[in-house]
Motif scaffolding. Sequence first.
Motif, PDB file in Angstrom:
ATOM      1  N   THR A   1      15.756   9.287 -72.088  1.00  0.00           N
ATOM      2  CA  THR A   1      16.720   9.439 -73.181  1.00  0.00           C
ATOM      3  C   THR A   1      17.024   8.098 -73.836  1.00  0.00           C
ATOM      4  OG1 THR A   1      17.717  11.311 -72.010  1.00  0.00           O
ATOM      5  CG2 THR A   1      18.990  10.328 -73.791  1.00  0.00           C
ATOM      6  N   ILE A   2      17.179   7.062 -73.029  1.00  0.00           N
ATOM      7  CA  ILE A   2      17.454   5.729 -73.586  1.00  0.00           C
ATOM      8  C   ILE A   2      16.272   5.245 -74.421  1.00  0.00           C
ATOM      9  CG2 ILE A   2      17.835   3.311 -72.989  1.00  0.00           C
ATOM     10  CD1 ILE A   2      19.422   4.280 -70.564  1.00  0.00           C
ATOM     11  N   ILE A   3      15.060   5.460 -73.933  1.00  0.00           N
ATOM     12  CA  ILE A   3      13.870   5.050 -74.685  1.00  0.00           C
ATOM     13  C   ILE A   3      13.762   5.824 -75.995  1.00  0.00           C
ATOM     14  CG2 ILE A   3      11.348   5.047 -74.671  1.00  0.00           C
ATOM     15  CD1 ILE A   3      11.460   4.499 -71.683  1.00  0.00           C
ATOM     16  N   LEU A   4      13.986   7.135 -75.941  1.00  0.00           N
ATOM     17  CA  LEU A   4      13.842   7.968 -77.136  1.00  0.00           C
ATOM     18  C   LEU A   4      14.891   7.621 -78.181  1.00  0.00           C
ATOM     19  CD1 LEU A   4      13.097  11.440 -75.473  1.00  0.00           C
ATOM     20  CD2 LEU A   4      11.476   9.908 -76.596  1.00  0.00           C
ATOM     21  N   THR A   5      16.152   7.586 -77.774  1.00  0.00           N
ATOM     22  CA  THR A   5      17.222   7.297 -78.744  1.00  0.00           C
ATOM     23  C   THR A   5      17.138   5.871 -79.269  1.00  0.00           C
ATOM     24  OG1 THR A   5      18.692   6.773 -76.867  1.00  0.00           O
ATOM     25  CG2 THR A   5      18.803   8.999 -77.774  1.00  0.00           C
ATOM     26  N   GLY A   6      16.819   4.929 -78.396  1.00  0.00           N
ATOM     27  CA  GLY A   6      16.716   3.540 -78.842  1.00  0.00           C
ATOM     28  C   GLY A   6      15.564   3.312 -79.802  1.00  0.00           C
ATOM     29  N   SER A   7      14.408   3.901 -79.499  1.00  0.00           N
ATOM     30  CA  SER A   7      13.249   3.720 -80.386  1.00  0.00           C
ATOM     31  C   SER A   7      13.472   4.377 -81.735  1.00  0.00           C
ATOM     32  CB  SER A   7      11.993   4.284 -79.722  1.00  0.00           C
ATOM     33  OG  SER A   7      12.157   5.660 -79.415  1.00  0.00           O
TER      34      SER A   7
ATOM     35  N   SER B   1      24.293   9.331 -81.201  1.00  0.00           N
ATOM     36  CA  SER B   1      24.929  10.506 -80.595  1.00  0.00           C
ATOM     37  C   SER B   1      24.107  11.769 -80.861  1.00  0.00           C
ATOM     38  CB  SER B   1      26.349  10.675 -81.128  1.00  0.00           C
ATOM     39  OG  SER B   1      26.347  10.852 -82.535  1.00  0.00           O
ATOM     40  N   TYR B   2      23.525  11.882 -82.068  1.00  0.00           N
ATOM     41  CA  TYR B   2      22.725  13.060 -82.383  1.00  0.00           C
ATOM     42  C   TYR B   2      21.485  13.151 -81.499  1.00  0.00           C
ATOM     43  CZ  TYR B   2      19.634  16.250 -84.899  1.00  0.00           C
ATOM     44  OH  TYR B   2      18.770  17.272 -85.213  1.00  0.00           O
ATOM     45  N   HIS B   3      20.761  12.062 -81.376  1.00  0.00           N
ATOM     46  CA  HIS B   3      19.515  12.106 -80.610  1.00  0.00           C
ATOM     47  C   HIS B   3      19.776  12.093 -79.107  1.00  0.00           C
ATOM     48  CE1 HIS B   3      16.891  11.840 -84.076  1.00  0.00           C
ATOM     49  NE2 HIS B   3      17.669  10.909 -84.564  1.00  0.00           N
ATOM     50  N   TRP B   4      20.910  11.568 -78.683  1.00  0.00           N
ATOM     51  CA  TRP B   4      21.268  11.669 -77.266  1.00  0.00           C
ATOM     52  C   TRP B   4      21.515  13.132 -76.892  1.00  0.00           C
ATOM     53  CZ3 TRP B   4      21.718   7.729 -73.563  1.00  0.00           C
ATOM     54  CH2 TRP B   4      22.284   8.119 -72.352  1.00  0.00           C
ATOM     55  N   ASN B   5      22.112  13.896 -77.809  1.00  0.00           N
ATOM     56  CA  ASN B   5      22.433  15.300 -77.546  1.00  0.00           C
ATOM     57  C   ASN B   5      21.373  16.269 -78.067  1.00  0.00           C
ATOM     58  OD1 ASN B   5      25.016  14.708 -76.380  1.00  0.00           O
ATOM     59  ND2 ASN B   5      25.810  14.368 -78.442  1.00  0.00           N
TER      60      ASN B   5
ATOM     61  N   VAL C   1      17.425  18.426 -71.894  1.00  0.00           N
ATOM     62  CA  VAL C   1      16.471  19.415 -71.371  1.00  0.00           C
ATOM     63  C   VAL C   1      16.551  19.469 -69.858  1.00  0.00           C
ATOM     64  CG1 VAL C   1      14.052  20.085 -71.272  1.00  0.00           C
ATOM     65  CG2 VAL C   1      14.978  19.082 -73.361  1.00  0.00           C
ATOM     66  N   GLY C   2      16.679  18.306 -69.226  1.00  0.00           N
ATOM     67  CA  GLY C   2      16.812  18.288 -67.780  1.00  0.00           C
ATOM     68  C   GLY C   2      18.059  19.010 -67.308  1.00  0.00           C
TER      69      GLY C   2
ATOM     70  N   THR D   1      26.601  18.008 -66.017  1.00  0.00           N
ATOM     71  CA  THR D   1      27.065  17.895 -67.405  1.00  0.00           C
ATOM     72  C   THR D   1      27.822  16.596 -67.621  1.00  0.00           C
ATOM     73  OG1 THR D   1      27.255  20.307 -67.534  1.00  0.00           O
ATOM     74  CG2 THR D   1      28.422  19.020 -69.204  1.00  0.00           C
ATOM     75  N   LEU D   2      28.645  16.225 -66.653  1.00  0.00           N
ATOM     76  CA  LEU D   2      29.406  14.980 -66.777  1.00  0.00           C
ATOM     77  C   LEU D   2      28.492  13.772 -66.762  1.00  0.00           C
ATOM     78  CD1 LEU D   2      32.327  14.061 -67.048  1.00  0.00           C
ATOM     79  CD2 LEU D   2      32.439  13.847 -64.564  1.00  0.00           C
ATOM     80  N   LEU D   3      27.408  13.835 -66.000  1.00  0.00           N
ATOM     81  CA  LEU D   3      26.446  12.740 -65.999  1.00  0.00           C
ATOM     82  C   LEU D   3      25.795  12.563 -67.368  1.00  0.00           C
ATOM     83  CD1 LEU D   3      24.606  13.187 -62.574  1.00  0.00           C
ATOM     84  CD2 LEU D   3      26.186  11.364 -63.205  1.00  0.00           C
ATOM     85  N   VAL D   4      25.583  13.673 -68.068  1.00  0.00           N
ATOM     86  CA  VAL D   4      24.922  13.615 -69.374  1.00  0.00           C
ATOM     87  C   VAL D   4      25.857  13.066 -70.449  1.00  0.00           C
ATOM     88  CG1 VAL D   4      23.853  15.000 -71.188  1.00  0.00           C
ATOM     89  CG2 VAL D   4      23.330  15.467 -68.786  1.00  0.00           C
ATOM     90  N   VAL D   5      27.103  13.527 -70.469  1.00  0.00           N
ATOM     91  CA  VAL D   5      28.023  13.147 -71.550  1.00  0.00           C
ATOM     92  C   VAL D   5      28.796  11.874 -71.249  1.00  0.00           C
ATOM     93  CG1 VAL D   5      28.274  15.564 -72.194  1.00  0.00           C
ATOM     94  CG2 VAL D   5      29.955  14.535 -70.657  1.00  0.00           C
ATOM     95  N   ALA D   6      28.776  11.412 -70.002  1.00  0.00           N
ATOM     96  CA  ALA D   6      29.603  10.257 -69.634  1.00  0.00           C
ATOM     97  C   ALA D   6      29.276   8.993 -70.437  1.00  0.00           C
ATOM     98  CB  ALA D   6      29.473   9.986 -68.133  1.00  0.00           C
ATOM     99  N   PRO D   7      27.998   8.620 -70.663  1.00  0.00           N
ATOM    100  CA  PRO D   7      27.734   7.377 -71.408  1.00  0.00           C
ATOM    101  C   PRO D   7      28.333   7.372 -72.813  1.00  0.00           C
ATOM    102  CG  PRO D   7      25.761   8.091 -70.259  1.00  0.00           C
ATOM    103  CD  PRO D   7      26.744   9.202 -70.120  1.00  0.00           C
ATOM    104  N   ILE D   8      28.176   8.460 -73.552  1.00  0.00           N
ATOM    105  CA  ILE D   8      28.741   8.513 -74.898  1.00  0.00           C
ATOM    106  C   ILE D   8      30.267   8.530 -74.849  1.00  0.00           C
ATOM    107  CG2 ILE D   8      28.935   9.959 -76.960  1.00  0.00           C
ATOM    108  CD1 ILE D   8      26.093  10.697 -76.702  1.00  0.00           C
ATOM    109  N   PHE D   9      30.814   9.278 -73.902  1.00  0.00           N
ATOM    110  CA  PHE D   9      32.268   9.375 -73.778  1.00  0.00           C
ATOM    111  C   PHE D   9      32.880   8.019 -73.429  1.00  0.00           C
ATOM    112  CE2 PHE D   9      36.190  10.599 -71.495  1.00  0.00           C
ATOM    113  CZ  PHE D   9      36.785  11.362 -72.488  1.00  0.00           C
TER     114      PHE D   9
END
Length: 278
Positions: A75-81, A204-208, A227-228, A249-257
Amino acid sequence: MQFPSSISRLVAQSLWHACMYLLGLLWLIPMVWVVWTAFRPKEAALGFHFTWEWTLDNFITVWQGAPFGHYYLNTIILTGSVLCVQLFSLTLAAYAFARVRFAGRDVVFMLFLVQIMVPPDVLIFSNYHVLKELGLLDTKLGVVLPYFASSFGIFLLRQAFKQLPYELEEAARVEGCSRLGLLWRIYVPLSKPVYLSFAVVSFSYHWNNFLWPLIVTNSVENRPLTVGLALFAKSTESGGQWTEVCAATLLVVAPIFIGFLFFQRQFISSFMHSGIKG
């Protein structure tokens, strides 16, 4: 009996604030429930009795039950690139539409504006067919390729460039500055709030983002967090493992939050300067 205008404004303002707090509370309830359930033992979370029991076993089970570390890296690679390529492409395109005169400029820009009104889901079939012909299915490049250009970002940055005084560019040209030098020394530094605003929206869009990665990825090496999470929730749905699902779910949204909590002032300030209104 008529109330003074100051009292009427105070009452109206109080009602408005009350409505805002109520809407904020309605938005907060699902998040509070997810956090509450994620840290509770399974028996306590699914029961109707209240206890002060807390545990981290749900997060340990989730982390060991699915390759969330790999999902995070993907996710970090995809959103960052995507963000890096978008910032480069929209900078060049926005400057061309704002300052460079060429035949058909307004027509091409109108075509870009039309793309804003087209939902991305409408293009899924055509994009999938193109990636299949190129052999890019189930690759990171295939996930990010359709998002390398952003019509919304081009429109946003073009408006910011057009608001800058043209005299700055003329003075730099007199000093022998090239077009790329103009972008790097004048346009980009003076448009930092707009760049930050777009970066927040894009990241935020590409992270989600879920639907497109779900369609084009089939392996753990290329799947993002969304997807995971869906696959993990599907695998545990039959057992009713709500505590593990909430922990995932909390693991997924925690960085943005967490990022919003730390940088909310910068986010709000950048939106105000760039003219974006929620």
